[in-house]
Design a protein around this motif. Structure first.
Motif, mmCIF file in Angstrom:
data_model
loop_
_atom_site.group_PDB
_atom_site.id
_atom_site.type_symbol
_atom_site.label_atom_id
_atom_site.label_comp_id
_atom_site.label_asym_id
_atom_site.label_seq_id
_atom_site.Cartn_x
_atom_site.Cartn_y
_atom_site.Cartn_z
ATOM 1 N N UNK A 197 0.840 -1.192 0.000
ATOM 2 C CA UNK A 197 0.000 0.000 0.000
ATOM 3 C C UNK A 197 0.879 1.248 0.000
ATOM 4 N N UNK A 198 0.467 2.302 -0.740
ATOM 5 C CA UNK A 198 1.161 3.583 -0.626
ATOM 6 C C UNK A 198 0.697 4.321 0.623
ATOM 7 N N UNK A 199 1.553 5.167 1.182
ATOM 8 C CA UNK A 199 1.187 5.955 2.351
ATOM 9 C C UNK A 199 1.652 7.394 2.146
ATOM 10 N N UNK A 200 1.095 8.283 2.965
ATOM 11 C CA UNK A 200 1.479 9.685 2.885
ATOM 12 C C UNK A 200 0.777 10.414 1.765
ATOM 13 N N UNK A 201 1.225 11.638 1.522
ATOM 14 C CA UNK A 201 0.565 12.469 0.503
ATOM 15 C C UNK A 201 1.092 12.210 -0.904
ATOM 16 N N UNK A 202 2.071 11.329 -1.018
ATOM 17 C CA UNK A 202 2.647 10.904 -2.296
ATOM 18 C C UNK A 202 3.386 12.013 -3.044
ATOM 19 N N UNK A 203 3.665 13.133 -2.361
ATOM 20 C CA UNK A 203 4.592 14.088 -2.950
ATOM 21 C C UNK A 203 5.958 13.425 -3.126
ATOM 22 N N UNK A 204 6.293 12.588 -2.161
ATOM 23 C CA UNK A 204 7.418 11.662 -2.295
ATOM 24 C C UNK A 204 6.820 10.263 -2.267
ATOM 25 N N UNK A 205 7.024 9.456 -3.306
ATOM 26 C CA UNK A 205 6.431 8.113 -3.321
ATOM 27 C C UNK A 205 6.960 7.266 -2.169
ATOM 28 N N UNK A 206 6.049 6.853 -1.286
ATOM 29 C CA UNK A 206 6.404 6.022 -0.137
ATOM 30 C C UNK A 206 5.467 4.827 -0.132
ATOM 31 N N UNK A 207 6.028 3.630 -0.212
ATOM 32 C CA UNK A 207 5.219 2.427 -0.379
ATOM 33 C C UNK A 207 5.683 1.317 0.558
ATOM 34 N N UNK A 208 4.719 0.660 1.180
ATOM 35 C CA UNK A 208 4.959 -0.660 1.751
ATOM 36 C C UNK A 208 4.834 -1.657 0.599
ATOM 37 N N UNK A 209 5.753 -2.605 0.566
ATOM 38 C CA UNK A 209 5.668 -3.663 -0.452
ATOM 39 C C UNK A 209 4.754 -4.786 0.000
ATOM 40 N N UNK A 210 4.601 -4.915 1.332
ATOM 41 C CA UNK A 210 3.932 -6.084 1.870
ATOM 42 C C UNK A 210 4.844 -7.291 1.829
ATOM 43 N N UNK A 211 4.494 -8.296 2.592
ATOM 44 C CA UNK A 211 5.229 -9.551 2.546
ATOM 45 C C UNK A 211 4.835 -10.311 1.283
ATOM 46 N N UNK A 212 5.791 -10.830 0.515
ATOM 47 C CA UNK A 212 5.411 -11.574 -0.691
ATOM 48 C C UNK A 212 4.575 -12.805 -0.377
ATOM 49 N N UNK A 213 4.703 -13.343 0.841
ATOM 50 C CA UNK A 213 3.912 -14.517 1.222
ATOM 51 C C UNK A 213 2.437 -14.179 1.375
ATOM 52 N N UNK A 214 2.135 -12.921 1.711
ATOM 53 C CA UNK A 214 0.748 -12.502 1.899
ATOM 54 C C UNK A 214 0.233 -11.670 0.726
ATOM 55 N N UNK A 215 1.044 -10.709 0.298
ATOM 56 C CA UNK A 215 0.618 -9.846 -0.801
ATOM 57 C C UNK A 215 0.673 -10.568 -2.141
ATOM 58 N N UNK A 216 1.613 -11.516 -2.264
ATOM 59 C CA UNK A 216 1.771 -12.233 -3.527
ATOM 60 C C UNK A 216 2.436 -11.408 -4.611
ATOM 61 N N UNK A 217 3.002 -10.251 -4.223
ATOM 62 C CA UNK A 217 3.624 -9.351 -5.185
ATOM 63 C C UNK A 217 4.884 -8.742 -4.592
ATOM 64 N N UNK A 218 5.661 -8.112 -5.460
ATOM 65 C CA UNK A 218 6.745 -7.224 -5.059
ATOM 66 C C UNK A 218 6.515 -5.888 -5.754
ATOM 67 N N UNK A 219 7.121 -4.837 -5.215
ATOM 68 C CA UNK A 219 7.020 -3.529 -5.853
ATOM 69 C C UNK A 219 8.118 -3.381 -6.896
ATOM 70 N N UNK A 220 7.731 -2.904 -8.060
ATOM 71 C CA UNK A 220 8.688 -2.569 -9.103
ATOM 72 C C UNK A 220 8.736 -1.051 -9.226
#
Length: 236
Positions: A197-220
């Motif tokens: 999930x992204x957090x903050x006002x996104x003026x600076x991109x700030x993202x949690x990737x989540x655990x790949x075991x739960x989210x099933x994804x990675x951030x690119x």
């Protein structure tokens, strides 16, 4: 001068390797998660992989686990930047002090092998404050002076939208909007949450990737030649 090429970063966190390995040393249950992350990064042509904390579930890892994980990382060939988290802090008995990570030229442990990782060929640097014990701390301190075109920050902690009231019990290692803003980074790779999930006002991109075991994804994270930062989730 030729046009600068796109830089691709793969960001993930909270793999919790070796969760059941204290007695048996059997890491087979979750080391494949690391292998999947690294193979995904290779398939995407990633330049760097960032592991934003809690790569290991705890510091009481059997030597066989550390050996297996070290071999998987070395064999990947990709530069890997690791931030020690609250589960695997950089204590005197840390997994990062007991393993061979420091001898692998492609593995950078923030706070141990380097204070920040420089990649001159990409005009990029990665910095972050590691957890050094199990106590509270500020995951995003005052940033270092920028020396490159691209600068990424890594932090492991709990983001809070608003200042909590005194009667609300929250976890430690808090990250606030002002911490994101003052970082001055082009992207902030966050760990500690299992969901992406992204957090903050996104003026600076700030993202949690989540655990790949739960989210099933990675951030690119694509650092584009025109200065834009594009973030997507890729299945593992």
């Amino acid at each position: 001068m030729g046009k600068a090429r796109e830089v691709l970063i793969v960001h993930t966190s909270d793999l919790h390797l070796g969760a059941d390995s204290v007695l048996t040393g059997d890491a087979s249950a979750n080391v494949p998660v690391l292998e999947q992350v690294l193979s995904t990064a290779q398939a995407q042509g990633a330049d760097i992989v960032i592991l934003a904390g809690d790569t290991f579930d705890h510091n009481r890892q059997h030597a066989r686990v550390l050996e297996e994980v070290s071999e998987v990382m070395a064999d990947a060939g990709l530069p890997i930047v690791i931030l020690p988290g609250n589960h695997d802090p950089l204590t005197p008995d840390s997994v990062y002090r007991r393993s061979e990570f420091g001898n692998a030229g492609n593995v950078h442990v923030l706070g141990l092998t380097t204070e920040r990782s420089d990649f001159p060929e990409l005009d990029l640097e990665v910095w972050g404050r590691p957890h050094v014990d199990y106590l509270d701390m500020m995951p995003l301190p005052e940033p270092p002076e920028r020396r490159t075109r691209w600068q990424l920050a890594v932090a492991h902690g709990h983001y809070v939208e608003d200042e909590p009231g005194r009667d609300i019990l929250l976890g430690s290692w808090l990250i606030r909007q002002e911490d994101l803003t003052t970082s001055g980074a082009d992207y902030i790779a966050l760990g500690h949450w299992n969901r992406a999930v992204p957090v903050g006002d996104q003026q600076i991109p700030a993202y949690y990737s989540g655990s790949p075991s739960y989210a099933g994804t990675v951030n690119a994270i694509r650092l584009q030649s025109d200065g834009r930062v594009v973030v997507t989730q890729i299945p593992v």
